[in-house]
Scaffold this motif. Structure first.
Motif, PDB file in Angstrom:
ATOM      1  N   ARG A  42      68.923  19.026 -14.481  1.00  0.00           N
ATOM      2  CA  ARG A  42      69.966  18.008 -14.553  1.00  0.00           C
ATOM      3  C   ARG A  42      69.958  17.170 -13.285  1.00  0.00           C
ATOM      4  NH1 ARG A  42      76.172  19.536 -16.041  1.00  0.00           N
ATOM      5  NH2 ARG A  42      77.143  17.554 -15.442  1.00  0.00           N
ATOM      6  N   LEU A  50      72.153  13.043 -16.171  1.00  0.00           N
ATOM      7  CA  LEU A  50      71.065  13.081 -17.144  1.00  0.00           C
ATOM      8  C   LEU A  50      70.567  14.523 -17.194  1.00  0.00           C
ATOM      9  CD1 LEU A  50      68.238  10.508 -17.649  1.00  0.00           C
ATOM     10  CD2 LEU A  50      67.727  12.946 -17.591  1.00  0.00           C
ATOM     11  N   ILE A 406      66.897  11.900 -27.724  1.00  0.00           N
ATOM     12  CA  ILE A 406      67.677  11.280 -26.634  1.00  0.00           C
ATOM     13  C   ILE A 406      69.070  10.962 -27.167  1.00  0.00           C
ATOM     14  CG2 ILE A 406      67.813   9.284 -25.065  1.00  0.00           C
ATOM     15  CD1 ILE A 406      64.651   9.127 -25.553  1.00  0.00           C
ATOM     16  N   ILE A 474      67.144  14.984 -24.246  1.00  0.00           N
ATOM     17  CA  ILE A 474      67.632  14.305 -23.039  1.00  0.00           C
ATOM     18  C   ILE A 474      69.042  13.809 -23.342  1.00  0.00           C
ATOM     19  CG2 ILE A 474      67.294  12.334 -21.485  1.00  0.00           C
ATOM     20  CD1 ILE A 474      64.255  12.565 -22.176  1.00  0.00           C
ATOM     21  N   LEU A 476      72.323  11.926 -22.001  1.00  0.00           N
ATOM     22  CA  LEU A 476      72.863  11.024 -20.984  1.00  0.00           C
ATOM     23  C   LEU A 476      74.388  11.086 -21.075  1.00  0.00           C
ATOM     24  CD1 LEU A 476      70.903   7.826 -22.055  1.00  0.00           C
ATOM     25  CD2 LEU A 476      70.220   9.433 -20.279  1.00  0.00           C
ATOM     26  N   HIS A 483      72.861   4.574 -16.652  1.00  0.00           N
ATOM     27  CA  HIS A 483      72.128   5.660 -17.315  1.00  0.00           C
ATOM     28  C   HIS A 483      70.835   5.172 -17.946  1.00  0.00           C
ATOM     29  CE1 HIS A 483      75.980   7.673 -16.768  1.00  0.00           C
ATOM     30  NE2 HIS A 483      75.270   8.795 -16.802  1.00  0.00           N
ATOM     31  N   LEU A 487      67.120   6.606 -17.284  1.00  0.00           N
ATOM     32  CA  LEU A 487      66.252   7.039 -18.385  1.00  0.00           C
ATOM     33  C   LEU A 487      64.881   6.365 -18.323  1.00  0.00           C
ATOM     34  CD1 LEU A 487      66.113   8.634 -21.126  1.00  0.00           C
ATOM     35  CD2 LEU A 487      66.783   6.482 -22.228  1.00  0.00           C
TER      36      LEU A 487
END
Ligand SMILES: O=P(O)(O)OC[C@H]1O[C@](O)(CO)[C@@H](O)[C@@H]1O
Length: 547
Positions: A42, A50, A406, A474, A476, A483, A487
């Motif tokens: 993290r 993230l 994601i 992933i 966010l 963010h 990414l």
């Protein structure tokens, strides 16, 4: 340099793959209730979070240390440091690779040829900001005195995909009165469709091209200029409706754009890494300076993490190593990018260029043929649309397809009540891929539904899922400029690490040149060698086109 695939680290990984080949993720999770704790990383800054969950991968606690040994042998940390200090690591073009300087919010000096690039970066950012503010607040007027309501970016590849993807991804932060279009394809239909939606007197064209020679962009730019000047017939129409983003001041001037309306960048910015530069002008126009600065800040936070975190806790490094693990040790040819956010729908296309143009190479930095698989084939689609299209193959097909899911955690927008459903689908898919469904489970389910034994036997093979299909997730905190910056930078650095380990130059793109050259030859009829197929097709094209 010895080929990495002959190193003892590589051989140890091959052995390790054989050792764990038969293990099922379902059993690995059952055996270790703390698996998520062990296999997630993290990055939390004051502003952003993230999380990378890599627990649903075919790895054990031995895997990452072995991969890290390989990364160290490849000199990932050394190459990373060389990039950050502006060394010319793009060896075939003799250029530095400094997209990190574009978002270097600390302003720490970064030198190329002994010259700190930061003052120039900051000067262009200030010029961009000033221009964008005038357009956004309506004080930049078109030639007939009207404010700008439409922006058309004309560019292709890195001069299109980044700005188009980010502008779309940050839709909720956009200027309320300005509409954005991205013209890239040389097909006149693209130009036609866009011009249909804009009003000449209120349109700003941004000609975005690093080289200012790209055939598609220059053709579209000339047609757009002709269209504009046929619609707006006052003297300084081009000056008020066209700006350029380029490294080629001469080309821009020759096109007829005032150098005052040109936003510069530099040869150390690769096209597919350029959205942080003046190429990001449409982003800035759309989300304003504060948003753009946040985008840079998010990327900068990831840069600092990449530069400073130990390799074993370094998110881009982990993501890269897992990708390499599948490409080289499990022979997985592709990677699916699956954003559970409709606003990120263009992310797979953006990452296709970022990754495939960077690491789709078969020649080492020393000019020899590579000995292993290199960059994967990227593809994908926003969830849940992908689920109803190609997930069947990922779940039950014969290819091993590692997936990146994601998901932004925060439910936002007018219909935020949909978000739990979206998230549930995302988590359920990763779970289904990992667990699969055993014959016993299927049988129990069918008999509970009252199916007779004959039917159960008939359907059992079809309704069984093998599982053990890997994915990263992933997460966010939210989809906002900060963010998104994190990414994108995460993937940029992942690509970097893999390029180093495959010993390819991730920053050139010679593979695109041949097609460009032959298109010129075909057009002019000057091709030295014509093959029968191309001749035949061209003759039919002419005949059918006239019929
Ligand atoms: O910005 P330019 O010079 O028009 O180039 C556009 C794109 O063409 C390429 O050179 C090849 O596709 C990309 O790397 C680049 O992003």
């Amino acid at each position: 340099m010895t080929d990495l695939n002959r190193s003892s680290d590589w051989i140890a990984l091959e052995q390790h793959q054989r050792d764990i080949e038969k293990l099922h993720l379902r059993d690995l999770f059952a055996a270790d209730p703390q698996r998520f704790e062990h296999f997630h990383a993290r990055l939390s800054t004051g502003q952003g979070d993230l999380v990378l969950d890599f627990s649903k991968n075919r790895i054990t606690k031995e895997t990452l240390p072995l991969l890290l040994n390989l990364a160290k042998t490849a000199g990932v940390d050394v190459w990373r440091d060389r990039m950050f200090v502006g060394e010319k690591i793009n060896n075939t073009e003799n250029r530095a690779v400094l997209h990190v300087a574009l978002r270097n919010r600390s302003n720490r000096p970064i030198k190329v040829d002994g010259q700190d690039v930061m003052p120039a970066v900051n000067t262009v950012l200030a010029k961009m900001r000033d221009f964008a503010e005038r357009v956004r607040n309506g004080s930049w007027l078109g030639a007939t005195g009207k404010p700008i309501r439409y922006v058309v970016n004309i560019g292709i590849g890195g001069s299109d995909l980044g700005p188009a993807m980010v502008t779309q991804s940050l839709r909720r932060f956009r200027h309320p009165e300005i509409k954005f279009h991205f013209l890239s394809n040389i097909d006149g239909a693209h130009l036609d469709a866009i011009l249909d939606q804009v009003v000449a007197e209120e349109t700003l064209f941004i000609i975005s091209s690093k080289t200012f020679t790209t055939q598609e962009t220059m053709t579209n730019a000339r047609s757009a200029r002709n269209w504009l000047t046929s619609q707006v017939t006052v003297a300084d129409a081009v000056a008020k409706h066209f700006v350029a983003v380029s490294t080629n001041a001469k080309g821009v001037t020759e096109f007829g754009i005032d150098p005052a309306n040109m936003f510069e960048f530099w040869d150390w910015v690769g096209g597919r890494y350029s959205l942080w530069s003046a190429i990001g002008m449409p982003i800035l126009l759309s989300i304003g300076w504060e948003g753009f600065e946040q985008l840079l800040a998010g990327a900068h936070a990831m840069d600092r993490h990449f530069a400073e975190a130990p390799l074993e806790g370094n998110l881009p490094v982990i993501l890269a190593l897992i990708g390499l693990w599948y490409a080289n040790f499990w022979k997985a040819a592709s990677l699916a990018i699956l954003p559970y956010a409709q606003d990120l729908a263009r992310l797979p296309a953006y990452l296709q260029q970022a990754d495939m143009e960077s690491n789709g190479k078969g020649t080492t930095r020393q000019g020899r043929a590579v000995q292993t698989l290199t960059g994967p084939i990227l593809w994908g689609e926003a969830g849940t649309n992908g689920q109803h299209a190609f997930y069947q193959l990922i779940h039950q097909g014969t290819h091993l397809i590692p997936c990146d899911f994601i998901l932004p955690a925060k439910a936002e927008g007018k219909f935020a009540d949909h978000h739990r459903l979206l998230a549930a689908n995302c988590f359920a898919q990763t779970q289904a891929l990992m667990l699969g469904k055993t014959g016993d489970e299927v049988r129990a389910e069918m008999s509970a539904a009252g199916m007779d034994e004959g039917k159960i036997k008939q359907l059992l093979p079809f309704r069984t899922f093998p599982g053990n299909r890997p994915s990263n997730t992933i997460l966010l905190r939210r989809l906002d400029p900060y963010h998104l910056g994190m990414l994108i930078a995460l993937y940029e650095h992942k690509i970097f690490v893999q390029g180093i380990m495959w010993n390819v130059n991730s920053f050139d793109q010679w593979g695109v040149e041949l097609g460009k050259q032959l298109a010129g030859d075909v057009l002019s009829g000057s091709g030295a060698h014509r093959d029968g197929s191309t001749e035949g097709l061209m003759a039919l094209y002419d005949a059918l086109g006239k019929s």
